[in-house]
Design a protein around this motif. Sequence first.
Motif, PDB file in Angstrom:
ATOM      1  N   PHE B 389     -27.430  35.575  25.040  1.00  9.77           N
ATOM      2  CA  PHE B 389     -26.554  34.429  24.833  1.00  9.77           C
ATOM      3  C   PHE B 389     -26.409  34.126  23.353  1.00  9.77           C
ATOM      4  O   PHE B 389     -25.291  33.950  22.851  1.00  9.77           O
ATOM      5  CB  PHE B 389     -27.094  33.210  25.574  1.00  9.77           C
ATOM      6  CG  PHE B 389     -26.364  31.945  25.243  1.00  9.77           C
ATOM      7  CD1 PHE B 389     -25.100  31.724  25.740  1.00  9.77           C
ATOM      8  CD2 PHE B 389     -26.937  31.007  24.408  1.00  9.77           C
ATOM      9  CE1 PHE B 389     -24.412  30.568  25.415  1.00  9.77           C
ATOM     10  CE2 PHE B 389     -26.255  29.858  24.085  1.00  9.77           C
ATOM     11  CZ  PHE B 389     -25.001  29.635  24.587  1.00  9.77           C
ATOM     12  N   VAL B 390     -27.536  34.054  22.668  1.00 15.56           N
ATOM     13  CA  VAL B 390     -27.492  33.739  21.234  1.00 15.56           C
ATOM     14  C   VAL B 390     -26.666  34.791  20.512  1.00 15.56           C
ATOM     15  O   VAL B 390     -25.801  34.477  19.682  1.00 15.56           O
ATOM     16  CB  VAL B 390     -28.919  33.684  20.666  1.00 15.56           C
ATOM     17  CG1 VAL B 390     -28.869  33.315  19.213  1.00 15.56           C
ATOM     18  CG2 VAL B 390     -29.752  32.702  21.431  1.00 15.56           C
ATOM     19  N   LYS B 392     -24.358  36.808  21.724  1.00 21.35           N
ATOM     20  CA  LYS B 392     -22.941  36.782  22.064  1.00 21.35           C
ATOM     21  C   LYS B 392     -22.253  35.600  21.402  1.00 21.35           C
ATOM     22  O   LYS B 392     -21.156  35.729  20.877  1.00 21.35           O
ATOM     23  CB  LYS B 392     -22.785  36.726  23.587  1.00 21.35           C
ATOM     24  CG  LYS B 392     -21.410  37.085  24.043  1.00 21.35           C
ATOM     25  CD  LYS B 392     -21.439  37.875  25.332  1.00 21.35           C
ATOM     26  CE  LYS B 392     -21.610  39.350  25.076  1.00 21.35           C
ATOM     27  NZ  LYS B 392     -21.764  40.134  26.269  1.00 21.35           N
ATOM     28  N   LEU B 393     -22.922  34.467  21.418  1.00 20.50           N
ATOM     29  CA  LEU B 393     -22.303  33.269  20.839  1.00 20.50           C
ATOM     30  C   LEU B 393     -22.059  33.450  19.350  1.00 20.50           C
ATOM     31  O   LEU B 393     -20.928  33.263  18.866  1.00 20.50           O
ATOM     32  CB  LEU B 393     -23.209  32.064  21.079  1.00 20.50           C
ATOM     33  CG  LEU B 393     -22.588  30.766  20.622  1.00 20.50           C
ATOM     34  CD1 LEU B 393     -21.603  30.281  21.655  1.00 20.50           C
ATOM     35  CD2 LEU B 393     -23.643  29.726  20.389  1.00 20.50           C
ATOM     36  N   THR B 394     -23.103  33.850  18.613  1.00 15.40           N
ATOM     37  CA  THR B 394     -22.918  34.027  17.168  1.00 15.40           C
ATOM     38  C   THR B 394     -21.866  35.098  16.907  1.00 15.40           C
ATOM     39  O   THR B 394     -21.065  34.969  15.981  1.00 15.40           O
ATOM     40  CB  THR B 394     -24.243  34.412  16.478  1.00 15.40           C
ATOM     41  OG1 THR B 394     -25.009  35.170  17.390  1.00 15.40           O
ATOM     42  CG2 THR B 394     -25.009  33.217  16.064  1.00 15.40           C
ATOM     43  N   ILE B 396     -19.269  35.928  18.792  1.00 21.26           N
ATOM     44  CA  ILE B 396     -17.913  35.450  19.055  1.00 21.26           C
ATOM     45  C   ILE B 396     -17.437  34.559  17.911  1.00 21.26           C
ATOM     46  O   ILE B 396     -16.311  34.683  17.430  1.00 21.26           O
ATOM     47  CB  ILE B 396     -17.861  34.686  20.400  1.00 21.26           C
ATOM     48  CG1 ILE B 396     -18.036  35.642  21.565  1.00 21.26           C
ATOM     49  CG2 ILE B 396     -16.578  33.912  20.541  1.00 21.26           C
ATOM     50  CD1 ILE B 396     -16.847  36.499  21.868  1.00 21.26           C
TER      51      ILE B 396
END
Lengths: 563, 482
Positions: B389-390, B392-394, B396
């Motif tokens: 998650f971390v 993918k978020l950073t 994106i």
Amino acid sequence: MVFSCFGLYEFNNAITIDLANWINVAGVEVNFNLYIDKLSLMLVILTSLISLLVHIYSISYMKADKSKVRFFAYLDLFTFLMFYFVSNNNLLEMFIAWEGLAFVSYLLIGFNYQKSQAVISSTKAFIVNRVSDVLFMFCLAMVYTTNFKSFDIAYIVQHIDYISTAEINTIAWLLFGAAIIKSAQVGFQTWIADAMEAPTPASALIHSSTLVSAGIILLIRTQPIIQTSDISYYIALFGLVSSLVTGLIAANQTDIKKILAYSTSSQLGFMIFACGIGAYTAAIFHLITHALFKSLLFMNAGEIIQQNNGEHNIYKQKVSKNSFKVLYITMWAGTLALMGVPPFNGFFSKESIFLEGLSNSSLGLVALSITLITAIYSSRLMFVLFNKDKRISRKQHKISKYISYPVVVLTVLTLASSFLITIFPEQHNNNLVLITLAAFSISLILFGARLVYVYTVKQDRALLKISSKLTRISKILEQSLYLDKIYSIVFVKPVLILAKASFMFENLYTDKFLDAPAQQLLKFTKTSQKIKQRFVSFNTGVFILFIIILLGSYIALTLIASH
Amino acid sequence: MNNLPILSILIFLPIIGGAFISLIKSTTLKKYVSLFVSFVSLVFSGILLFHFDYSSEIVQFTEKIVLVKSFNINYFLGIDGLSLILILLTNLLIFLIILYSENKKDLYYSLFLVLQGVTVGLFCTLDSLIFYILLETSLVVMFFIIMLWGGEDKIKALFKYCMYSLIAGVFLLVAILYIHFDIASFNLLDWQVLVPQSFSVEERKWLFWLFVIAFAIKIPMFGVHFWLPQAHSQAPTGGSVFLSGILLKVGVYGIIRFVLPIFPDMIELYSPALMGVGLFGVIYASLLAIYEKEDIKKVIAYSSIAHMGFIMITLFSLNELAIQGAIMQMVSHALLAAGLFFVVGIVHDRLGSKNPKDMISLQRHMPKLAILFMILFLDGTGLPITAGFVGKLTSILGIYYSSTIVTAIALVGVVLTVVYMLRFYNVVFCSNNESTKKIEDLNIKELLVLSPIVVLLVLLGFKSDLVFNLTSITTNLILNMN
């Protein structure tokens, strides 16, 4: 829960509690925060209350299930995530909870993983929810990178002038898109029907009162952004259309849980309408009242299904109103609240939306007419359920107290929460309008109910004739606008065709250009097998490889040397 | 402590250990000794982490021995945060692979230990020729692992694997030698300064593409990925774990170490094209993973291509967030791929098949495995509480800085990820088939193998600083060159 009740009186100002630092990279800072204001407190109370009752209810409902521990674990996880979602004013953290909620909902829908229908439904629901996640993520990226460098809604609102109107509009559209998918509005309404594969207590908690309202809560939280943008009118319009269509769909279902599910969509559409016209307090009020009566209805529906050995069809379910007085009465209470009949809470919350609607926009009149549809589908449910031949001879087991107590508590709350209207500031003093409005809507409800009564119970000829002419439309509505089929043609099929195409390309390329030479090499080794011993030839390939590498390094070194 | 040549120990301890183990006769003893050796290596890399200076801007733990003076070939070691992370991952995964593998005769354990030493060397060395030699050595070792313990189609798989890797090797060698002809140094640190000065734009363009293609094959990016699916599906479990867990990351490491700092202007010029290729790869490989019907191991192999494509898009976005996100995703995918291949290995041990048709409802039979898999699932789809998650978020956010449209398409890839991960889950854990055999849940050994992976994924999901702090200086240095 008790804690949060105290809280409601304690805090008048919003406060933020920093819990821990989470992500901290290149200027992106994410902390675990809890943001507590009146809205989050109310929602925390609501969630914990319904969660508590659903837990009690589940003790009896899930009695026979082997994996009930798993079920309760999921419920608790869900409750935690919901708390986290509502007590936040930071888009990123809301997003985290948002994704988590979708995941837990997936787990609960697929709870009976032995049933292949449950597996398919959960997969579908999760993928649809994932689309909403992705829209939200896109919105996050946009919010962060355009100018704000922050996800805090309060901060964004302060600095909203720094970005262009077009950007605000895009952000608002993305938020709106994410919200309507989550709240299962028209166009995405099938996932909530799929979600009915979950055990009924889960439906009562998640797919009626809390999770699906996450979309509304998002819209309420981000109201300053949406109000700055130009899309409010479209939101209101969409909410109405959605409410109307899903209401009609609900009127054409036979599965008791699906009727309730689509009615949830319809009511949520109503709240979206309220958000669109700026009536946020009314939306919150309706959200709360709706959560109470809808979970009540779901709990009763679950009980009815269990009494009928898992039969979902309202025409086949057999319930005698005499042996189940509690069920009968509470079910009526829930339905009346859903229809919006005083003194039940639904009346007050709907009236406040109508009032705001009429004073703000011409759409209010359309909103009023939706009451008719609500009345039709809810009274249809009741009349069909409880007006059957009196030949229920099969012995039905007694309702456990774990089931009847929560239901009774919810009924009382459904009545009592009407007084919540005093909490919400009302600026309308025009009693005449209020009374006319109330009278008008009640007469609409009565008209609707009467219509259904004549149709289902008395089997009136004229009405039957009309309805037989409408079979085609009702077929479309029964199939939920053939949305599944449309999706399968528009999205699933193309993806599969593309997937097949890439698969064929991959295999063709590998076979023709890569494996064919490899076969030649194999043939070569096979001829050498005849000459040499098996073991030696087995290692020929290895030797060739070694020689290539040796040669390579030799050439390399000579090259360097010559230089 | 400071004078201890710790990097050399990390390289040579497993290699010597591997040679020693090849002399032992008993299979059980082999396993325990190799387990001990890899554990000691793991402890040493832990010491490395403990003594690592987070604020230093130069490479640390340097060692330098002149090997060939006339050609300026040096045994030159040194690490920064990025190398350290990869060394830790290598040592961890080898330890888990050895722990997992049972009853493997002959050279199996030795080969993995040698592979460990070689790969750690790859991540430490600052001499490009040594880098090249170690890269080819890792190919040879991997070749033997697949050859001797692989599946039925291993010859085909190996042919493709070797062919592509040798092409990559040739490209890399040509580029390295060409640079050496002019500046008479293999030293990477010198290159960063000298290469932009001593070559014309035209030359640098060629060199850039040689490096990029060489590493693209290793990653692999779309177009040169054809070796990967079969190599992964034919390798033994340990081999697949290491291939996709570490050896694919060598390509990304190469891009970060060679291409980004040495050709900053070229990368800026060509990054849109490379992002396009990466993007296409994400969609293409996800579609393949959705469609694959015969081999669940191939699904994971395709998902690896998709993940690596996503990492490349992120990396070529060239901003701090993006590079940090790419590294985070790299770590997350190394653990994820390892975990997934272990899961397939465990399932294959139980059922004797990798075909979806032979799967039975494992959630009922193996609830522990199902729970651990769920966390891997969360990581794979980039859902919260995991490193994925971390990352993918950073990523994106980082990608959005460079292009809106790329972000949109990448997000379509994110949705497709969920589709194939769910399919994988449904096939393996929720299938309708019933078996008459009794299926045992995870035993202690398997739990010990899977739990560190899962624990690390969750830990990094909450304390992502553990990675970000290590790599922030490297990232900033790379960006300052641009």
